[in-house]
Design an enzyme around this catalytic site. Structure first.
Site, PDB file in Angstrom:
ATOM      1  N   TYR A  14       0.533  -1.485   0.436  1.00  0.00           N
ATOM      2  CA  TYR A  14      -0.011  -0.102   0.255  1.00  0.00           C
ATOM      3  C   TYR A  14       1.117   0.919  -0.079  1.00  0.00           C
ATOM      4  O   TYR A  14       0.321   2.281  -0.489  1.00  0.00           O
ATOM      5  CB  TYR A  14      -0.780   0.130   0.957  1.00  0.00           C
ATOM      6  CG  TYR A  14      -1.889  -1.204   1.320  1.00  0.00           C
ATOM      7  CD1 TYR A  14      -2.628  -1.037   0.393  1.00  0.00           C
ATOM      8  CD2 TYR A  14      -1.820  -2.215   2.083  1.00  0.00           C
ATOM      9  CE1 TYR A  14      -3.523  -2.025   0.699  1.00  0.00           C
ATOM     10  CE2 TYR A  14      -2.684  -3.777   1.636  1.00  0.00           C
ATOM     11  CZ  TYR A  14      -3.654  -3.341   1.500  1.00  0.00           C
ATOM     12  OH  TYR A  14      -4.218  -4.343   1.080  1.00  0.00           O
ATOM     13  N   HIS A  19      -4.642   5.942  -1.619  1.00  0.00           N
ATOM     14  CA  HIS A  19      -5.195   6.047   0.209  1.00  0.00           C
ATOM     15  C   HIS A  19      -4.140   6.306   1.617  1.00  0.00           C
ATOM     16  O   HIS A  19      -4.677   6.102   2.430  1.00  0.00           O
ATOM     17  CB  HIS A  19      -5.931   4.197  -0.002  1.00  0.00           C
ATOM     18  CG  HIS A  19      -6.489   4.483   1.178  1.00  0.00           C
ATOM     19  ND1 HIS A  19      -7.771   5.115   1.145  1.00  0.00           N
ATOM     20  CD2 HIS A  19      -7.745   3.006   2.172  1.00  0.00           C
ATOM     21  CE1 HIS A  19      -9.381   4.340   2.014  1.00  0.00           C
ATOM     22  NE2 HIS A  19      -8.673   3.558   2.445  1.00  0.00           N
ATOM     23  N   TYR A  64      -5.357  -1.035   9.829  1.00  0.00           N
ATOM     24  CA  TYR A  64      -5.560  -0.716   8.680  1.00  0.00           C
ATOM     25  C   TYR A  64      -6.697   0.437   8.839  1.00  0.00           C
ATOM     26  O   TYR A  64      -7.232   0.262   9.302  1.00  0.00           O
ATOM     27  CB  TYR A  64      -6.514  -2.208   8.180  1.00  0.00           C
ATOM     28  CG  TYR A  64      -5.425  -3.035   7.579  1.00  0.00           C
ATOM     29  CD1 TYR A  64      -4.266  -2.811   5.977  1.00  0.00           C
ATOM     30  CD2 TYR A  64      -4.844  -4.344   8.002  1.00  0.00           C
ATOM     31  CE1 TYR A  64      -3.568  -3.782   5.391  1.00  0.00           C
ATOM     32  CE2 TYR A  64      -3.550  -5.155   7.626  1.00  0.00           C
ATOM     33  CZ  TYR A  64      -3.600  -4.955   6.452  1.00  0.00           C
ATOM     34  OH  TYR A  64      -2.409  -5.656   6.447  1.00  0.00           O
TER      35      TYR A  64
END
Length: 185
Positions: A14, A19, A64
């Protein structure tokens, strides 16, 4: 003391995704104002910082995005912080790329990390700084879009937005939410 929370997802998969722009802003704040290396606490990485003499805790939850609330609640409870002493920095695909929006309170607006924090704190009344990463291109799924990386000119615009967002967070710490909203919205 103030708490600045940058939202993102942990792990190499990620890194540098849209994000995770909250994590990138947190890293920029740590570079500018941090006092040491990150430490593991509150289900996240924590860096102590000082901004114009004000003690600030920089928290990057490693739970998360959709489960950020437990980390934020634990840190806020430990330091006995009121909701207005917390600033959450996150992405927003409903805002144009690089646009900042500072708010004193409000709904999650579809941002699942904010929604989980609201659920865990039991209130929407905490400041937030949203950074535009959108809009979602036609034909794209929103989840795929937020997990994509900035390319070319977008990357340069996003980098400038990160710098401005770090400034906005510092202004929130030193001058308050109203001045931060007036200066950066």
């Amino acid at each position: 003391m103030k708490l600045v929370v940058g939202l993102g997802n942990p792990g190499r998969k990620y890194e540098a995704t849209r994000h995770n722009i909250g994590f990138v802003v947190l890293a920029e704040l740590a570079k500018r104002h941090g006092q040491g290396r990150p430490k593991a606490a509150f289900q996240g990485d924590v860096v102590e910082a000082a901004i114009a003499g004000e003690k600030v805790l920089l928290l990057g939850p490693l739970t998360y995005m959709n489960r950020s609330g437990s980390s934020v609640r634990a840190a806020a409870a430990y330091y006995r912080l009121a909701p207005e002493e917390l600033l959450v920095v996150c992405d927003d695909f409903n805002l144009p790329l690089a646009k900042l929006r500072v708010r004193a309170c409000g709904s999650a607006g579809g941002q699942k990390g904010l929604a989980d924090i609201i659920r865990h704190l039991g209130t929407e009344d905490f400041p937030r700084l949203r950074i535009g990463i959108g809009p979602v291109p036609d034909g794209w799924d929103a989840a795929d879009f937020v997990l994509s990386r900035f390319g070319g000119e977008e990357a340069a615009e996003a980098a400038q937005a990160v710098g401005r967002a770090a400034e906005a967070a510092a202004v929130w710490v030193t001058e308050g939410i109203d001045i931060a909203m007036n200066r950066f919205n």
